[in-house]
Design an enzyme around this catalytic site. Structure first.
Site, mmCIF file in Angstrom:
data_model
loop_
_atom_site.group_PDB
_atom_site.id
_atom_site.type_symbol
_atom_site.label_atom_id
_atom_site.label_comp_id
_atom_site.label_asym_id
_atom_site.label_seq_id
_atom_site.Cartn_x
_atom_site.Cartn_y
_atom_site.Cartn_z
ATOM 1 N N HIS A 196 0.835 -1.210 0.000
ATOM 2 C CA HIS A 196 0.000 0.000 0.000
ATOM 3 C C HIS A 196 0.869 1.259 0.000
ATOM 4 O O HIS A 196 0.689 2.155 -0.847
ATOM 5 C CB HIS A 196 -0.910 -0.020 1.230
ATOM 6 C CG HIS A 196 -1.802 1.172 1.359
ATOM 7 N ND1 HIS A 196 -3.127 1.168 0.967
ATOM 8 C CD2 HIS A 196 -1.574 2.419 1.856
ATOM 9 C CE1 HIS A 196 -3.663 2.357 1.194
ATOM 10 N NE2 HIS A 196 -2.741 3.135 1.748
ATOM 11 N N GLU A 197 1.792 1.342 0.928
ATOM 12 C CA GLU A 197 2.610 2.556 1.037
ATOM 13 C C GLU A 197 3.538 2.717 -0.161
ATOM 14 O O GLU A 197 3.906 3.834 -0.520
ATOM 15 C CB GLU A 197 3.412 2.539 2.339
ATOM 16 C CG GLU A 197 2.561 2.469 3.612
ATOM 17 C CD GLU A 197 1.530 3.569 3.743
ATOM 18 O OE1 GLU A 197 1.683 4.621 3.095
ATOM 19 O OE2 GLU A 197 0.544 3.375 4.481
ATOM 20 N N GLU B 15 -4.543 8.152 -2.594
ATOM 21 C CA GLU B 15 -4.990 6.861 -2.074
ATOM 22 C C GLU B 15 -5.361 5.922 -3.221
ATOM 23 O O GLU B 15 -5.250 4.692 -3.093
ATOM 24 C CB GLU B 15 -6.180 7.041 -1.127
ATOM 25 C CG GLU B 15 -5.850 7.734 0.186
ATOM 26 C CD GLU B 15 -4.847 6.981 1.039
ATOM 27 O OE1 GLU B 15 -4.661 5.764 0.828
ATOM 28 O OE2 GLU B 15 -4.233 7.627 1.914
ATOM 29 N N HIS C 120 1.821 4.823 -2.712
ATOM 30 C CA HIS C 120 2.012 6.251 -2.421
ATOM 31 C C HIS C 120 3.407 6.697 -2.860
ATOM 32 O O HIS C 120 3.584 7.758 -3.471
ATOM 33 C CB HIS C 120 1.875 6.502 -0.922
ATOM 34 C CG HIS C 120 0.480 6.528 -0.398
ATOM 35 N ND1 HIS C 120 -0.490 7.379 -0.890
ATOM 36 C CD2 HIS C 120 -0.114 5.817 0.608
ATOM 37 C CE1 HIS C 120 -1.624 7.190 -0.217
ATOM 38 N NE2 HIS C 120 -1.426 6.243 0.691
#
Length: 502
Positions: free
Chosen positions: A266-267, A296, A270
């Site tokens: 997930h990160e 996001e 980003h």
């Protein structure tokens, strides 16, 4: 050349690049505060960050900046410079309405509340936490009131504008209202399917060093540039730093490798966005990510659209064996078993551990609560009971007396980030729409994921989203990339195809 002869736009560029360099230091000090700093140093660090926020506030809101903006509007600028000026003006207006003493007071209150939260949450210390949160909320309400009076929108819409430019409660109420119509049935159907499926959970304990090595290798597979970033540990996973030096964090459990790994995936979404912002305008607001929903959208694209796909699980399965079993084939690591685990749907307390189907309920709950907190319809003391009632309503779970897994679980409100939560479900919708477009553009995209040819996907994202920064409005950006404005039906169809279809 005399400074008097320099174009106003160029003076703005010089000022905003100076602010970018100062914010670089603040971003790394904030990352260090969460990941590395000794606990006893928090007061001094909080004061230093508050001082820096005051300094950057003064530099951005100085009278000459407003003068330069007014003159620059009449200068001969190309399309990119006009977009850049628009974003400078937006940032100037959002910042200049805020009194410097309120900026400093909120920074101090948020630093203190977040730091105390780290120990108060594990101890389920609602009484201690609520006192700190009341201070943060009081200052945030003051901020929202000031922004509301300046912009002519409601206080919550004014806070929402900080994260989702151009989006308001009316739009969110429509989007989320639609989701609330079909989501309960999806949750029930998917949960029943999960209950009838059989799987074997991989057994720990998993050494932290092994989990970290696994995460770093998956980050490399996903294109993360370790020459301009790193992976560390914090109480709550986040992506921080700056485009030139991205810092992401996760947290490890010795009995569960999935949480830390998917947190890393997930990160990394980003981080890839940050590492691929337009270089020619780096340091200017126009190079920033368009909105937190779009941001996001990148992280959820990585985590949900790619990371939980059968093809990606097949791709990383050898890495799981390498780092978690020493290369030994075990039944729990068979592809069908892993896919079943990754597609579990079961209502739970923790947002960051929630599956794709139940996750929107967590966001809608928080959206409805924070709207009421900002408007004054709710107080901090009402928070536990309201949280409990909504968890029962949306997910049939009780959080009565369980503050740490209820209203204390997130870092956003301690930091004063009211208005951020809608970005997560907006992001899930953007991610589904982007991936649907990519499937039409690259018909063999699933085969490319299986073979590790991920660059074709990332090149598309870079061309259509990452390299565009804030050149276009959110609506125009997603329309240029996909052919239409945000359409939540892509998200609904994605969930149906993955979780409700054989």
């Amino acid at each position: 050349m005399s400074n008097l002869n320099i174009a106003a736009y160029d003076k703005l560029v010089e000022r905003f690049k100076k602010l970018h360099r100062l914010n670089h230091l603040s971003a790394l000090a904030t990352w260090d505060q969460a990941a590395m700093m000794p606990s006893g140093s928090n007061q001094a660090r909080s004061e230093a960050l508050a001082e820096m926020s005051t300094l950057t506030h003064e530099l951005l809101t100085a009278s000459e900046v407003g003068d330069w903006i007014e003159v620059a509007r009449e200068e001969s600028l190309d399309d990119l410079q006009k977009a850049s000026l628009r974003e400078m003006e937006r940032q100037f207006e959002q910042t200049s309405v805020m009194p410097a003493d309120l900026v400093k007071a909120k920074s101090l209150a948020a630093s203190g509340c977040e730091h105390a939260w780290r120990s108060q949450r594990p101890e389920n210390d609602w009484q201690g936490f609520s006192k700190n949160l009341e201070k943060v909320l009081k200052l945030t309400r003051e901020e929202a009131s000031i922004r509301s009076e300046s912009s002519g929108v409601s206080p919550y819409d004014a806070m929402l504008e900080l994260y989702e430019p151009g989006v308001n409660c009316q739009q969110l109420d429509t989007l989320f209202g639609d989701v609330k119509q079909w989501l309960p049935d999806y949750v029930q159907q998917a949960t029943e399917r999960h209950q009838s499926s059989h799987y074997e959970m991989p057994e720990g304990p998993f050494a932290t060093d092994n989990l970290k090595a696994l995460g770093q290798e998956v980050m490399t597979l996903l294109g993360f540039d370790f020459n301009r970033g790193r992976l560390d540990v914090s109480a709550h996973p986040f992506c921080g730093g700056v485009s030139e030096d991205v810092r992401i964090t996760t947290r490890y459990r010795d009995n569960d490798f999935i949480e830390s790994l998917m947190g890393v995936v997930h990160e990394t979404g980003h981080a890839r966005y940050e590492q691929n912002r337009p270089a020619e305008t780096l340091g200017l607001p126009v190079s920033n990510g368009r909105s937190m929903g779009i941001h996001e959208g990148q992280s959820l694209f990585f985590e949900m659209q790619i990371g939980r796909s059968r093809e990606f699980l097949a791709l990383i399965r050898p890495l799981l064996l390498k780092h978690l079993t020493g290369g030994e084939e075990l039944p729990a690591y068979q592809l069908n078993n892993l896919e079943t685990i990754y597609r579990r749907v079961q209502p739970g307390f923790i947002r960051v551990e929630a599956d794709e189907v139940t996750y929107p309920a967590h966001i809608i709950l928080r959206y409805e609560i924070e709207k009421a907190l900002i408007s004054g319809d709710m107080t901090v003391s009402d928070l536990p009971d309201t949280w409990h009632e909504k968890m029962q309503q949306y997910l049939n779970l009780s959080t009565e007396g369980n503050y740490k897994d209820g209203c204390m679980q997130d870092i956003h409100w301690p930091l004063g980030a009211f208005g951020y939560f809608p970005s997560y479900t907006l992001g899930a919708m953007y991610a589904a729409q982007l991936f649907a477009t990519i499937q039409n553009t690259i018909p063999d995209v699933h085969a490319k994921i299986s073979s590790g040819e991920l660059s074709v996907i990332f090149d598309w994202l870079k061309d259509n989203i990452w390299s565009q920064g804030s050149r276009y409005s959110t609506s125009e950006l997603i329309t240029r990339a996909t052919g239409e404005d945000l359409n939540a039906s892509f998200f609904k169809e994605h969930l149906k195809a993955r979780y409700l279809t054989d």
